[in-house]
Write an enzyme that holds these catalytic residues in place. Sequence first.
Site, PDB file in Angstrom:
ATOM      1  N   HIS A   1      16.076  64.230  14.765  1.00 19.86           N
ATOM      2  CA  HIS A   1      17.529  63.997  14.766  1.00 19.86           C
ATOM      3  C   HIS A   1      17.798  62.736  13.939  1.00 19.86           C
ATOM      4  CE1 HIS A   1      21.606  64.307  15.781  1.00 19.86           C
ATOM      5  NE2 HIS A   1      21.605  64.009  17.067  1.00 19.86           N
TER       6      HIS A   1
ATOM      7  N   GLN B   1      21.171  60.590  14.091  1.00 22.02           N
ATOM      8  CA  GLN B   1      21.349  59.772  15.293  1.00 22.02           C
ATOM      9  C   GLN B   1      20.710  58.401  15.107  1.00 22.02           C
ATOM     10  OE1 GLN B   1      23.013  60.642  18.241  1.00 22.02           O
ATOM     11  NE2 GLN B   1      22.776  58.452  18.570  1.00 22.02           N
TER      12      GLN B   1
ATOM     13  N   ASP C   1      17.092  59.322  26.785  1.00 21.98           N
ATOM     14  CA  ASP C   1      17.732  60.581  26.369  1.00 21.98           C
ATOM     15  C   ASP C   1      17.467  61.579  27.498  1.00 21.98           C
ATOM     16  OD1 ASP C   1      18.962  62.598  24.941  1.00 21.98           O
ATOM     17  OD2 ASP C   1      17.342  62.889  23.507  1.00 21.98           O
TER      18      ASP C   1
ATOM     19  N   CYS D   1      21.812  58.536  23.039  1.00 23.21           N
ATOM     20  CA  CYS D   1      22.526  59.286  21.994  1.00 23.21           C
ATOM     21  C   CYS D   1      23.692  60.100  22.550  1.00 23.21           C
ATOM     22  CB  CYS D   1      21.549  60.187  21.239  1.00 23.21           C
ATOM     23  SG  CYS D   1      20.815  61.484  22.259  1.00 23.21           S
TER      24      CYS D   1
ATOM     25  N   ARG E   1      28.197  56.837  14.736  1.00 26.57           N
ATOM     26  CA  ARG E   1      27.842  58.126  14.111  1.00 26.57           C
ATOM     27  C   ARG E   1      28.789  58.402  12.942  1.00 26.57           C
ATOM     28  NH1 ARG E   1      24.965  62.106  16.725  1.00 26.57           N
ATOM     29  NH2 ARG E   1      24.879  62.917  14.607  1.00 26.57           N
TER      30      ARG E   1
END
Length: 304
Positions: free
Chosen positions: A133, A136, A223, A262, A290
């Site tokens: 990812h 991120q 996460d 995230c 982001r």
Amino acid sequence: MKLKTQNLLTLAELSSKEFLGLIDESIKLKKELKKGGNKPLLKNKTLTMIFQKPSTRTRVSFEIGMYQLGGYAVNLLSNDMQLSRGESIEDTAKTLSRYSNCIMARVYDHKLLEILSEHASVPVINGLSDTFHPCQILADFMTIKEKKKTLRGLKIAWIGDGNNVCNSMIYGAALSRINMSIATPKGFEPNKTVVNQAKKSTNIELVTDPFIATRNADVIVADTFASIHNIDKKRLQKFLPRYQVNDKLMRSAKKDAIFLHCLPAKREQEVTSSVIDGPQSVIWDETENRLHTQKALLAALIHV
Ligand code: CP
Ligand code: NVA
């Protein structure tokens, strides 16, 4: 700035200078936006976005990011596309390349992104796969830089699953010379190849005890224990209660440590509400960032 790579699938495509440059560029774009608006760097440029999985932040930040730079984004849910009826990813790549200046895709299988990028003639961005990812991590490191004023020499403690976000964070740590200690249950470690590659540039420690990981840490990251592609219902038992980021674990890090996630979060699983809503949490700046990092990335990749 322009990047040497055509695509961003993992972060390994970037040099340290490019990675740090994107973060600085994102900080500039954020300031510019708050002063009244960004310059139309992507005037008349277009982005197509393929989503095989749900998304809130990635979708909205890319779409609004394109708009704020004078461009336009088209959102495509893969179930509504001919892909779902068997059209090949190769033909989809060639089709979207004739309409748009860039393709962003969120997929189950990372291999699909590789095929997409081989057959697209425009840049392809990974908006999350089962193994990485990268977008991120641009936002996460921008947030760390804003809060800590530096990156090099800091220590990140990753607690929980050695998942897609963790793999990309390891690349980010190597690119910015941040040290990382990763606490996971046995069998949930991050990708070995990624760890070995990163170890050439920085210290990456794999442990099972979260309290070892957080020792002297500047940044604590959590996460979800089950990513979108994990369907094993018994998975949570392997993580709880030991890998939950709670007040006690936060106290074992540096006093001024910050907390990142995230999102989306499963409150009271991987993190308690007291931490995620507490004074050390910077999740809303991380979320906002982001937007700024997507814009820096798009502007650096789209240069036709
Ligand atoms: N962090 C993140 O990628 O969020 P979304 O799944 O909402 O896009
Ligand atoms: N690891 C999570 C991140 C979501 C943004 C997942 O893949 O579901």
